[in-house]
Design a protein around this motif. Structure first.
Motif, mmCIF file in Angstrom:
data_model
loop_
_atom_site.group_PDB
_atom_site.id
_atom_site.type_symbol
_atom_site.label_atom_id
_atom_site.label_comp_id
_atom_site.label_asym_id
_atom_site.label_seq_id
_atom_site.Cartn_x
_atom_site.Cartn_y
_atom_site.Cartn_z
ATOM 1 N N GLN A 98 0.837 -1.191 0.000
ATOM 2 C CA GLN A 98 0.000 0.000 0.000
ATOM 3 C C GLN A 98 0.878 1.249 0.000
ATOM 4 N N THR A 99 0.279 2.371 -0.325
ATOM 5 C CA THR A 99 0.947 3.669 -0.235
ATOM 6 C C THR A 99 0.446 4.329 1.032
ATOM 7 N N ILE A 100 1.348 4.486 1.993
ATOM 8 C CA ILE A 100 0.960 4.854 3.353
ATOM 9 C C ILE A 100 1.599 6.163 3.786
ATOM 10 N N TYR A 101 0.775 7.005 4.394
ATOM 11 C CA TYR A 101 1.230 8.239 5.030
ATOM 12 C C TYR A 101 1.114 8.061 6.537
ATOM 13 N N GLY A 102 2.115 8.560 7.272
ATOM 14 C CA GLY A 102 2.038 8.510 8.723
ATOM 15 C C GLY A 102 2.741 9.679 9.381
ATOM 16 N N ASN A 103 2.113 10.204 10.391
ATOM 17 C CA ASN A 103 2.692 11.238 11.248
ATOM 18 C C ASN A 103 2.662 10.650 12.656
ATOM 19 N N PRO A 104 3.698 9.860 13.005
ATOM 20 C CA PRO A 104 3.653 9.157 14.288
ATOM 21 C C PRO A 104 3.720 10.098 15.483
ATOM 22 N N VAL A 105 3.308 9.594 16.615
ATOM 23 C CA VAL A 105 3.406 10.329 17.869
ATOM 24 C C VAL A 105 4.883 10.660 18.104
ATOM 25 N N TYR A 106 5.172 11.890 18.475
ATOM 26 C CA TYR A 106 6.556 12.333 18.636
ATOM 27 C C TYR A 106 7.115 11.944 20.001
ATOM 28 N N ILE A 107 7.193 10.650 20.193
ATOM 29 C CA ILE A 107 7.813 10.035 21.360
ATOM 30 C C ILE A 107 8.779 8.994 20.801
ATOM 31 N N ASN A 108 10.008 8.980 21.297
ATOM 32 C CA ASN A 108 11.055 8.135 20.718
ATOM 33 C C ASN A 108 10.650 6.676 20.536
ATOM 34 N N LYS A 109 10.083 6.067 21.568
ATOM 35 C CA LYS A 109 9.701 4.648 21.473
ATOM 36 C C LYS A 109 8.658 4.425 20.382
ATOM 37 N N PHE A 110 7.725 5.357 20.240
ATOM 38 C CA PHE A 110 6.671 5.226 19.238
ATOM 39 C C PHE A 110 7.250 5.354 17.830
ATOM 40 N N ILE A 111 8.130 6.307 17.635
ATOM 41 C CA ILE A 111 8.752 6.479 16.317
ATOM 42 C C ILE A 111 9.606 5.262 15.979
ATOM 43 N N TYR A 112 10.333 4.745 16.948
ATOM 44 C CA TYR A 112 11.151 3.549 16.723
ATOM 45 C C TYR A 112 10.266 2.384 16.269
ATOM 46 N N LYS A 113 9.183 2.169 16.985
ATOM 47 C CA LYS A 113 8.249 1.086 16.657
ATOM 48 C C LYS A 113 7.677 1.266 15.243
ATOM 49 N N THR A 114 7.367 2.515 14.891
ATOM 50 C CA THR A 114 6.817 2.819 13.566
ATOM 51 C C THR A 114 7.802 2.474 12.461
ATOM 52 N N GLU B 3 10.510 0.653 12.588
ATOM 53 C CA GLU B 3 10.866 -0.767 12.629
ATOM 54 C C GLU B 3 9.804 -1.610 11.916
ATOM 55 N N LYS B 4 8.530 -1.348 12.186
ATOM 56 C CA LYS B 4 7.457 -2.089 11.512
ATOM 57 C C LYS B 4 7.475 -1.807 10.006
ATOM 58 N N ALA B 5 7.717 -0.564 9.639
ATOM 59 C CA ALA B 5 7.753 -0.206 8.212
ATOM 60 C C ALA B 5 8.860 -0.967 7.488
ATOM 61 N N THR B 6 10.033 -1.032 8.066
ATOM 62 C CA THR B 6 11.131 -1.738 7.392
ATOM 63 C C THR B 6 10.852 -3.241 7.317
ATOM 64 N N THR B 7 10.206 -3.784 8.325
ATOM 65 C CA THR B 7 9.861 -5.208 8.326
ATOM 66 C C THR B 7 8.763 -5.508 7.305
ATOM 67 N N ASP B 8 7.677 -4.741 7.339
ATOM 68 C CA ASP B 8 6.560 -4.972 6.413
ATOM 69 C C ASP B 8 6.950 -4.694 4.967
ATOM 70 N N PHE B 9 7.843 -3.747 4.748
ATOM 71 C CA PHE B 9 8.276 -3.406 3.390
ATOM 72 C C PHE B 9 8.857 -4.631 2.675
ATOM 73 N N LYS B 10 9.577 -5.459 3.404
ATOM 74 C CA LYS B 10 10.226 -6.641 2.824
ATOM 75 C C LYS B 10 9.220 -7.639 2.257
ATOM 76 N N GLN B 11 7.982 -7.609 2.718
ATOM 77 C CA GLN B 11 6.966 -8.545 2.249
ATOM 78 C C GLN B 11 6.457 -8.226 0.853
ATOM 79 N N ASN B 12 6.547 -6.947 0.445
ATOM 80 C CA ASN B 12 6.040 -6.561 -0.875
ATOM 81 C C ASN B 12 6.700 -5.237 -1.303
ATOM 82 N N PRO B 13 8.019 -5.245 -1.525
ATOM 83 C CA PRO B 13 8.731 -3.988 -1.789
ATOM 84 C C PRO B 13 8.303 -3.279 -3.076
#
Length: 186
Positions: free
Chosen positions: A85-101, A103-113
Motif C-alpha cells: 500500500q501507499t501509506i502516510y504517517g505522522n507518528p506520535v513524537y515520542i522516541n519509542k513510538f517512532i522507533y516502533k513505527t 521498525e514495523k515499516a522496514t519489516t513490512d516493506f520486505k513482504q512486498n517492496p
C-alpha cells in the motif's frame, strides 16, 4: 488588603499564588497531547501529490485525519499489515513510538517492496536511537527548518483566542516546532 494606610499585601501568599499559577501554566503547556498533532493540509496535499496518492493514513483519529477514515479500520495502526500500500504517517513524537513505527515499516516493506510506499513526517532528532538505527533505510525527501508552522492541535481551554492562530477545521496552529522536521520516504 491594606498597604500602609490603605492596603496591606501578604507578599508571601502573593508569591505562593504566582508560583502556583506559573507551575499550573507550565504543566498545561507540557501536557499537550503529542499524539494529536495534525500536519497542516497544505503540506499534506503537496506530499500526497508528490509521493501518493496515499491509500492509508496511520495514527489518525476522527479529529486529526487528513484522509477519509474507512469503516472497519483497525483502531491500532500496528495491528494491520502495511505492505502492498501507499501509506502516510505522522507518528506520535515520542522516541519509542517512532522507533516502533520505523521498525514495523522496514519489516513490512520486505513482504512486498514493489508495491509498498511509506511517507513519514518525523522530527529530526539525530541523537535518538531510532534515527541512528532506522533512518538509514529511508530517503529524506523533504526537510522543514525549526520554527516552521507545520502542525495543528486541538483547541484547549487555556489558549488565548486573540493570540491563537486557528486552522479552518477549528484546530490550533502550533507556532512553529522546536526542531527541524523531515519527511522519510521508502
Amino acid at each position: 488588603v491594606k498597604l500602609g494606610n490603605l492596603y496591606k499585601i501578604d507578599a508571601r501568599a502573593l508569591t505562593q499564588n504566582t508560583v502556583q499559577n506559573t507551575n499550573q501554566t507550565k504543566q498545561q503547556i507540557q501536557t499537550v497531547d503529542k499524539s494529536d498533532w495534525k500536519l497542516l493540509p497544505s503540506y499534506f496535499n503537496k506530499l500526497n501529490a508528490k509521493y501518493g496518492p496515499f491509500q492509508i493514513e496511520l495514527f489518525k483519529n476522527s479529529t486529526n485525519n487528513l484522509l477519509p477514515v474507512p469503516s472497519g479500520s483497525p483502531k491500532d495502526s500496528f495491528d494491520m499489515l502495511w505492505a502492498g500500500q501507499t501509506i502516510y504517517g505522522n507518528p506520535v513524537y515520542i522516541n519509542k513510538f517512532i522507533y516502533k513505527t520505523l521498525e514495523k515499516a522496514t519489516t513490512d516493506f520486505k513482504q512486498n517492496p514493489e508495491n509498498t510506499v511509506f511517507v513519514f513526517v518525523v522530527p529530526k532528532w539525530e541523537t535518538s536511537h531510532w534515527w541512528k538505527d532506522l533512518v538509514k533505510y529511508f530517503d529524506i525527501v523533504e526537510e522543514y527548518p525549526k520554527g516552521t508552522k507545520l502542525f495543528t492541535i486541538p483547541l484547549r481551554q487555556h489558549f488565548i483566542p486573540t493570540k491563537t492562530d486557528m486552522s479552518p477545521d477549528g484546530r490550533v496552529v502550533i507556532e512553529g516546532v522546536d526542531w527541524p522536521v523531515v519527511v522519510l520516504y521508502k
